[in-house]
Every structure is written in structure tokens, then in C-alpha cells.
Design an enzyme around this catalytic site. Structure first.
Site, PDB file in Angstrom:
ATOM      1  N   GLN A  81      -3.825   9.798  -3.301  1.00  0.00           N
ATOM      2  CA  GLN A  81      -5.446   9.266  -3.789  1.00  0.00           C
ATOM      3  C   GLN A  81      -6.484   9.532  -4.639  1.00  0.00           C
ATOM      4  O   GLN A  81      -6.703  10.158  -5.439  1.00  0.00           O
ATOM      5  CB  GLN A  81      -5.189   7.877  -3.872  1.00  0.00           C
ATOM      6  CG  GLN A  81      -5.771   6.912  -4.997  1.00  0.00           C
ATOM      7  CD  GLN A  81      -4.630   7.020  -6.130  1.00  0.00           C
ATOM      8  OE1 GLN A  81      -4.351   6.646  -6.512  1.00  0.00           O
ATOM      9  NE2 GLN A  81      -6.059   7.727  -7.213  1.00  0.00           N
ATOM     10  N   CYS A  96      -8.153   4.058  -8.464  1.00  0.00           N
ATOM     11  CA  CYS A  96      -7.226   4.073  -8.290  1.00  0.00           C
ATOM     12  C   CYS A  96      -6.201   3.753  -8.511  1.00  0.00           C
ATOM     13  O   CYS A  96      -5.056   3.349  -9.558  1.00  0.00           O
ATOM     14  CB  CYS A  96      -7.452   3.939  -7.147  1.00  0.00           C
ATOM     15  SG  CYS A  96      -6.749   2.400  -5.861  1.00  0.00           S
ATOM     16  N   ASP A 144     -12.102  -0.691  -5.970  1.00  0.00           N
ATOM     17  CA  ASP A 144     -10.921  -1.053  -6.345  1.00  0.00           C
ATOM     18  C   ASP A 144     -10.581  -1.608  -6.499  1.00  0.00           C
ATOM     19  O   ASP A 144     -11.564  -3.315  -5.504  1.00  0.00           O
ATOM     20  CB  ASP A 144     -10.270  -0.091  -4.712  1.00  0.00           C
ATOM     21  CG  ASP A 144      -8.539  -0.166  -4.330  1.00  0.00           C
ATOM     22  OD1 ASP A 144      -8.217  -0.260  -5.330  1.00  0.00           O
ATOM     23  OD2 ASP A 144      -8.159  -0.109  -3.244  1.00  0.00           O
ATOM     24  N   HIS A 183      -5.308   6.673   2.391  1.00  0.00           N
ATOM     25  CA  HIS A 183      -4.308   6.219   0.467  1.00  0.00           C
ATOM     26  C   HIS A 183      -5.022   8.556   1.123  1.00  0.00           C
ATOM     27  O   HIS A 183      -5.863   8.211  -0.808  1.00  0.00           O
ATOM     28  CB  HIS A 183      -4.752   6.062  -0.296  1.00  0.00           C
ATOM     29  CG  HIS A 183      -4.047   5.708  -1.289  1.00  0.00           C
ATOM     30  ND1 HIS A 183      -2.887   6.523  -1.428  1.00  0.00           N
ATOM     31  CD2 HIS A 183      -3.796   4.881  -2.410  1.00  0.00           C
ATOM     32  CE1 HIS A 183      -1.882   6.321  -2.551  1.00  0.00           C
ATOM     33  NE2 HIS A 183      -2.372   5.507  -2.747  1.00  0.00           N
ATOM     34  N   ARG A 237      -2.094  12.194 -10.425  1.00  0.00           N
ATOM     35  CA  ARG A 237      -1.628  11.990  -9.348  1.00  0.00           C
ATOM     36  C   ARG A 237      -0.362  12.486  -9.438  1.00  0.00           C
ATOM     37  O   ARG A 237      -0.143  13.182  -8.281  1.00  0.00           O
ATOM     38  CB  ARG A 237      -1.405  10.190  -9.295  1.00  0.00           C
ATOM     39  CG  ARG A 237      -2.127   9.225  -8.892  1.00  0.00           C
ATOM     40  CD  ARG A 237      -2.550   9.758  -7.502  1.00  0.00           C
ATOM     41  NE  ARG A 237      -2.097   9.021  -6.267  1.00  0.00           N
ATOM     42  CZ  ARG A 237      -1.116   8.501  -6.126  1.00  0.00           C
ATOM     43  NH1 ARG A 237      -1.599   6.750  -6.377  1.00  0.00           N
ATOM     44  NH2 ARG A 237       0.074   8.659  -5.116  1.00  0.00           N
ATOM     45  N   ARG A 272       5.194   4.574   2.543  1.00  0.00           N
ATOM     46  CA  ARG A 272       4.114   3.755   2.124  1.00  0.00           C
ATOM     47  C   ARG A 272       4.442   2.409   3.408  1.00  0.00           C
ATOM     48  O   ARG A 272       5.338   1.864   3.139  1.00  0.00           O
ATOM     49  CB  ARG A 272       3.966   3.157   0.763  1.00  0.00           C
ATOM     50  CG  ARG A 272       2.922   2.360   0.103  1.00  0.00           C
ATOM     51  CD  ARG A 272       3.005   1.982  -0.969  1.00  0.00           C
ATOM     52  NE  ARG A 272       2.584   2.814  -1.770  1.00  0.00           N
ATOM     53  CZ  ARG A 272       1.003   2.292  -2.543  1.00  0.00           C
ATOM     54  NH1 ARG A 272       1.624   0.995  -3.190  1.00  0.00           N
ATOM     55  NH2 ARG A 272       0.626   2.975  -2.949  1.00  0.00           N
TER      56      ARG A 272
END
Ligand code: CP
Ligand code: NVA
Length: 308
Positions: A138, A265, A226, A135, A293, A108
């Protein structure tokens, strides 16, 4: 050839669909088992996953940790700040060294270029655990959630509302691969990445961009929000002001289809990008989305090791 999982455009539609199909099967097969129990027929025994985080994480970190354990392997979490990376050791040298110790790397990063450098110099699969650009893990979890609740993805219209950020880019990457329609309602200053919009349209995706949130959600089966301030964004004040009118609340949801669902998310900021009534209400799928996930990470790991 090493199978990295860096971004959705690099995978074939067949492989992406296979990941979702495998995740669905894997989820069903584990029903009733304690979460820490290894799968009855573990796919990746002995595999060691190292995870490097330059930014905070709850879901990505814990779901990948549990994923590799359930597959029969193990993981270690490295904070970039506590390793020599934090003191300036180069990404290429880190990649070469870690490749001698572990079997796979998740990263990340603050900058997408670091992820690409890691993948270029590692001899082992590298997975994108979120960058400033995208991402992808996700989005596959989101799409599994939509398959479960809404069926065939190519029949759906998705509406992204708010900041045209890294997560929005991964939805744009996924649109031509899965055939869903995608409308993004974002203010001019926080429009989605124009290259990603262009590539999606050139690849045949039904993608539209508007500055009007009501227009974005019209006829939508899915409304997605988001955070207005992503990790690494320095202009929080301006963002909260300009993105305020893009809050997903009951009034905006009522402009979508009657049976529309809501995705986020997480982490969420109730009262900013979404009202509490929507995220905690009956249309919200956010905790199924978070659970997925785990199931999707397992299939991504299996893909990286040629087990799909
Ligand atoms: N959605 C997501 O990636 O969450 P974390 O930042 O907690 O990993
Ligand atoms: N767009 C958010 C997603 C967090 C999972 C961020 O980058 O901070």
C-alpha cells in the site's frame, strides 16, 4: 536467494526507488491498452501467483490478479478458511506444498508471524498483502501517487492522523528510505508502534509523534487517514469514541498547507475517520492512489523475480 517482499526495512533504498521508477514507466507504457491486455513485452510469462486471504480484500486481490495477468502470468485466490489451513494444517507444511505447485505466494494474514513462517518455509517469493503489523504494498502505491502529484518525496511533510495502525507502521518503515518527514497525530491509547518509531528515528528519519491532530497536520503537504477500526480489531466502540476527535475534515485540512493533498488506503468510512467533503473533494487523491496499487504490484512482482 529468494526475493520475498515482506516489509520495507528489508529492501534497500535503491531497490525501493527502482520499484517506484519501474511502476511509473509501466503505467505510462500501458496507456490506452484494455486493462485485461497483456503488456507488449510481458516480464513474467507463465508465472503462477497464489493469493491466500485470511481477511477480506478488494484492492489487493484485484490489483494483484490484474498485475500478474498483465505481466503474462496468472493467479489463483485461496481463502484460508476453504483450504486445510482453516482446519489447522500448519503454515510450514502449506508453504512447502504450495511451493511445489505455484511460483509465488501473496498472503494477507491475521498475524504477522504466519507471513514470516510462510516465507521461512517456502521455496518461492512470498509477498505481504497486509498483516496486523504492516501493509508495505500500500505504502509504495501511496508514494508513487505523491511523486506524481507532489514531486520529490524527500521535500515533503506527511501527516498521519488517527489510529497508529499497520498502515502507519509501513509509513514509518518508509520514512528513512525515502527521506520524507512524517508526523503522526494519534491518541495515547492508539499510538504508533514504538519500535517502528524508534527504528525510523535511529535510521535518521524526521519523525514526530503527537496526540494533537492540529499539530500533526501543521505545515503538512499530505494528510493521511485510515479506518478507526481495522480488520481484526475487537474494541470498535472504544476506538470510535477515542478516535472521533481525529477525523480529517475541512477544519483539520485547513490547518495543513493550502495545497495539501489527502490520502486514504480505502476502504473508507465517511463521517468517521474522514468527512465526505474531504475524501470526495478536490484535495483527495484516493482513487489515483487505488489505481497505483496495480502499477506498483507489477513492479513488486518483477522485483521478486529479479526483473528490476
Ligand atoms: N487498501 C487495501 O489494501 O484494500 P483492500 O483491503 O480492499 O485490499
Ligand atoms: N488498517 C486497515 C487497512 C485496510 C486496507 C486494516 O488493517 O483493516
Amino acid at each position: 536467494m529468494i526475493r520475498h517482499f515482506l516489509d520495507i526495512p528489508e529492501l534497500s533504498s535503491t531497490d525501493l526507488h527502482a520499484i517506484l521508477a519501474d511502476a511509473k514507466l509501466g503505467k505510462q507504457a500501458r496507456k490506452g491498452l484494455p486493462k485485461g491486455a497483456v503488456d507488449p513485452e510481458p516480464a513474467l510469462p507463465g508465472i503462477m501467483l497464489a493469493m491466500i486471504f485470511e481477511k477480506s480484500s478488494t484492492r489487493t486481490r484485484v490489483s494483484f490478479d490484474m498485475a500478474i495477468r498483465q505481466l503474462g502470468g496468472s493467479s489463483m485466490v485461496l481463502s484460508a478458511a476453504d483450504t486445510q489451513l482453516g482446519r489447522g494444517e500448519s503454515v510450514p507444511d502449506t508453504a512447502r506444498v504450495l511451493s511445489r505447485y505455484v511460483d509465488a505466494l501473496l498472503m494477507r494474514t491475521n498475524t504477522h508471524a504466519s507471513l514470516l513462517a510462510m516465507a521461512e518455509h517456502a521455496d518461492i517469493p512470498v509477498i505481504n498483502g497486509l498483516t496486523d503489523r504492516s501493509h508495505p504494498c500500500q505504502i509504495l502505491a501511496d508514494l508513487l501517487t505523491l511523486q506524481e502529484h507532489k514531486g520529490e518525496l524527500s521535500r515533503l511533510k506527511l501527516a498521519w492522523v488517527g489510529d497508529g495502525n499497520n498502515v502507519a507502521s509501513s509509513f514509518l518503515h518508509a520514512a528513512p528510505k525515502f527521506g520524507f518527514a512524517l508526523t503522526l497525530g494519534c491518541p495515547q491509547n492508539f499510538a504508533p508502534n514504538s519500535d517502528d518509531v524508534g527504528h525510523a528515528i535511529n535510521a535518521g528519519a524526521k519523525v514526530h509523534v503527537t496526540t494533537d491532530p492540529n499539530q500533526a497536520v501543521a505545515d503538512a503537504d499530505v494528510v493521511i487517514a485510515d479506518t478507526f477500526v481495522s480488520m481484526g480489531d475487537a474494541d470498535a466502540k472504544q476506538r470510535l469514541t477515542l478516535l472521533g476527535p481525529y477525523q480529517v475534515n475541512a477544519a483539520l485540512m485547513s490547518a495543513a498547507k493550502k495545497d495539501a493533498v489527502f490520502l486514504h488506503c480505502l476502504p473508507a468510512h465517511r463521517g468517521e475517520e474522514v468527512s465526505a467533503a474531504v475524501i470526495d473533494g478536490p484535495q483527495s487523491l484516493v482513487f489515483d492512489e487505488a489505481e497505483n496499487r496495480l502499477h506498483v504490484q507489477k513492479s513488486i512482482l518483477k522485483y521478486c523475480f529479479g526483473k528490476l
